[in-house]
Design an enzyme around this catalytic site. Structure first.
Site, PDB file in Angstrom:
ATOM      1  N   HIS A  15       0.855  -1.192   0.000  1.00 31.43           N
ATOM      2  CA  HIS A  15       0.000   0.000   0.000  1.00 31.43           C
ATOM      3  C   HIS A  15       0.889   1.239   0.000  1.00 31.43           C
ATOM      4  O   HIS A  15       2.102   1.148   0.108  1.00 31.43           O
ATOM      5  CB  HIS A  15      -0.834   0.044   1.281  1.00 31.43           C
ATOM      6  CG  HIS A  15      -1.946  -0.956   1.323  1.00 31.43           C
ATOM      7  ND1 HIS A  15      -3.265  -0.595   1.238  1.00 31.43           N
ATOM      8  CD2 HIS A  15      -1.937  -2.306   1.442  1.00 31.43           C
ATOM      9  CE1 HIS A  15      -4.022  -1.670   1.308  1.00 31.43           C
ATOM     10  NE2 HIS A  15      -3.245  -2.726   1.435  1.00 31.43           N
ATOM     11  N   GLU A  63       3.538   0.078   3.798  1.00 28.56           N
ATOM     12  CA  GLU A  63       3.007   1.386   3.398  1.00 28.56           C
ATOM     13  C   GLU A  63       4.215   2.104   2.802  1.00 28.56           C
ATOM     14  O   GLU A  63       5.113   2.560   3.534  1.00 28.56           O
ATOM     15  CB  GLU A  63       2.465   2.178   4.599  1.00 28.56           C
ATOM     16  CG  GLU A  63       1.192   1.621   5.203  1.00 28.56           C
ATOM     17  CD  GLU A  63      -0.069   1.903   4.392  1.00 28.56           C
ATOM     18  OE1 GLU A  63      -0.009   2.603   3.364  1.00 28.56           O
ATOM     19  OE2 GLU A  63      -1.129   1.409   4.804  1.00 28.56           O
TER      20      GLU A  63
HETATM   21  O1  0X9 Z   1      -6.168   1.472   5.987  1.00 25.77           O
HETATM   22  C1  0X9 Z   1      -5.672   0.634   5.220  1.00 25.77           C
HETATM   23  O2  0X9 Z   1      -6.316  -0.201   4.623  1.00 25.77           O
HETATM   24  C2  0X9 Z   1      -4.153   0.658   4.998  1.00 25.77           C
HETATM   25  N1  0X9 Z   1      -3.684   1.999   4.943  1.00 25.77           N
HETATM   26  S1  0X9 Z   1      -3.985   2.890   3.596  1.00 25.77           S
HETATM   27  O3  0X9 Z   1      -3.581   4.245   3.861  1.00 25.77           O
HETATM   28  N2  0X9 Z   1      -3.096   2.344   2.428  1.00 25.77           N
HETATM   29  O4  0X9 Z   1      -5.370   2.773   3.263  1.00 25.77           O
HETATM   30  C3  0X9 Z   1      -3.516  -0.089   6.139  1.00 25.77           C
HETATM   31  C4  0X9 Z   1      -3.801  -1.523   6.096  1.00 25.77           C
HETATM   32  C5  0X9 Z   1      -3.359  -2.233   7.299  1.00 25.77           C
HETATM   33  N3  0X9 Z   1      -3.909  -3.504   7.420  1.00 25.77           N
HETATM   34  C6  0X9 Z   1      -5.061  -3.805   8.075  1.00 25.77           C
HETATM   35  N4  0X9 Z   1      -5.902  -2.876   8.419  1.00 25.77           N
HETATM   36  N5  0X9 Z   1      -5.268  -5.046   8.382  1.00 25.77           N
HETATM   37 ZN    ZN Z   2      -3.958   1.294   0.932  1.00 23.38          ZN
END
Ligand code: 0X9
Ligand code: ZN
Length: 443
Positions: free
Chosen positions: A302, A377
């Site tokens: 990500h 990230e």
């Molecule tokens: O919020 C998210 O989905 C991710 N960050 S983003 O800024 N790319 O949207 C983090 C994902 C982390 N993983 C989980 N939430 N399991």
């Molecule tokens: Zn993301």
């Protein structure tokens, strides 16, 4: 009567133009860098997130000093007013975000010319898929794999790199959030290196593992970011007459809807009507499960914020093999920093960013037997840039991430996982030692 039909036709045409055909422009949209000082200010920002007039590019968190918020010209004044009223520091990062978008270089891939895939520009889905097909026909160790299907019927296409003797697998998942363009670029680059690099360590990694590589796991959303809306994050399934899209990284069946999601379908974190409601996550998870035997790594990509996250997103408790994974992860981030000094922070989702559930890494770690599960990230960690990573940073990003993956592999072999759970003998020994210590303290 004719007049009425005519008007309906005109209205339908306008609707199609506005909602489907036309590209959203971000002229005079301002990107703000907001710096909350305390929990109260963080909470105020969190409450503002429900207001869909504002696009929060990252979530307010005690662990990140800045929050990026995008606001249109009409909504700027209101946003600035609310923030100033609450004494929250706010800076303009980019006055007109459209100018940054216009500078994003998108190149064209020329069929059967692998060299026309470069690492200083972004590519459309068609070009990435064509390039993958050409790679597959040029390298016998590469085969096409289909990880699933999107709502609009596109295949989630991947490359398997397998030299015939590896028994451990590495799975790479890119582009689940479509606007995070650096993610598919990174994953595609790793496939490219595994097939073409002359460097021994990379060639060894290619031979020692069975690689499953999916640069774009949200193909419909990715296309949409090129044709209609650069800032699109979700898939493209219509939810009702007005609202479209589910956040595919909230839709996995692990603590679904517990944290970090909104039940408002117009929200960017709408998790869908139920776990695995979306074709992309349903088919991809089925595929992952079907090949999960012997999977050593699952890596999800990500952007942005320069973090290496590990499961889980619902608790800061060090669950599963947290300590082993964090050790290996930190070493890998050390290796990542060597080339350009780029700093990443390692931690579980909940401790490093915010509570968020229903993500792919939590499902993989929670449901399958995969030893090392991480979410990158990627670059930048810069409140002035956000998602629009300048094309000249693509290659440096890719190189440092490749360095870190080699270190992940190296460290995973050095720190070997305990082969079995401690048996009754070990428990007995533990109780005995505690007993002796208690006895000593008492007297
Ligand atoms: O919020 C998210 O989905 C991710 N960050 S983003 O800024 N790319 O949207 C983090 C994902 C982390 N993983 C989980 N939430 N399991
Ligand atoms: Zn993301």
């Amino acid at each position: 009567m004719f007049g009425c039909k005519f008007y309906i036709l005109v209205i339908t045409f306008i609707f199609i133009c506005c909602c489907d055909g036309e590209k959203v422009r971000f002229d005079n949209y301002t990107l703000y860098g907001v710096f909350p000082k305390d929990e109260k200010q963080i909470n105020l920002l969190r409450s503002l997130q429900d207001d869909t007039r504002f696009d929060f590019w990252n979530d307010p968190s005690p662990y990140k000093e800045y929050v990026n918020i995008l606001a249109s010209q009409e909504n700027k004044q209101y946003l600035e007013k609310v923030l100033l009223e609450h004494g929250i520091e706010v800076n303009v990062a980019v006055d007109n975000i459209q100018e940054l978008i216009d500078k994003e270089r998108v190149n064209k891939y020329t069929r059967r010319n692998l060299r026309s895939m470069t690492w200083n520009a972004y590519y459309t889905l068609d070009d990435i898929y064509s390039w993958m097909e050409d790679l597959i026909s040029s390298y016998p160790e590469a085969t096409e794999i289909i990880g699933g299907i999107s709502y609009e019927g596109r295949p989630i296409k991947g490359i398997r790199i397998y030299h015939g003797r590896a028994n451990k697998k590495i799975f790479l998942e890119g582009g689940i959030h479509s606007r995070e363009w650096i993610s598919p670029a990174t994953v595609a680059y790793i496939a490219n290196e595994l097939l073409t690099s002359p460097i021994d360590e990379i060639r060894d990694a290619a031979r020692e593992y069975d690689w499953y590589i999916f640069p774009v796991t949200n193909p419909d959303g990715y296309i949409w970011t090129f044709t209609n809306n650069r800032m699109w994050r979700k898939n493209r399934r219509p939810i009702n007459a007005q609202q479209t899209g589910v956040d595919l990284n909230r839709n996995w069946n692990n603590n679904w809807l517990v944290a970090g999601a909104s039940i408002d379908p117009s929200s960017d974190t709408y998790p869908g009507p139920g776990p695995f409601s979306e074709p992309e996550t349903r088919t991809l998870s089925t595929y992952i499960r079907s090949i999960s035997d012997g999977m050593e790594f699952y890596l999800s990509f990500h952007s942005y914020g320069q973090l290496l996250l590990l499961p889980f997103g619902n608790t800061t408790e060090p669950l599963a093999n947290y300590f082993e994974a964090i050790n290996i992860g930190r070493r890998a981030m050390g290796a990542l920093s060597v080339r350009y000094g780029t700093q990443y922070v390692t931690g579980n989702v909940a401790e490093a960013i915010y509570h968020a559930t229903g993500g792919s890494i939590d499902w993989v770690k929670g449901h399958l037997d995969v030893r090392l599960v991480y979410c990158y990230e990627l670059r930048p960690d810069d409140w002035r840039v956000g998602f629009i990573l300048p094309p000249d940073e693509i290659l440096p990003n890719n190189l440092e991430v490749m360095d870190s993956i080699l270190e992940l592999i190296y460290m995973s072999k050095r720190i070997t996982a305990p082969s079995a759970a401690p048996g009754p003998g070990a428990s007995f020994l533990f109780i005995f030692i505690v007993g002796v210590m208690l006895h000593l303290f008492k007297y």
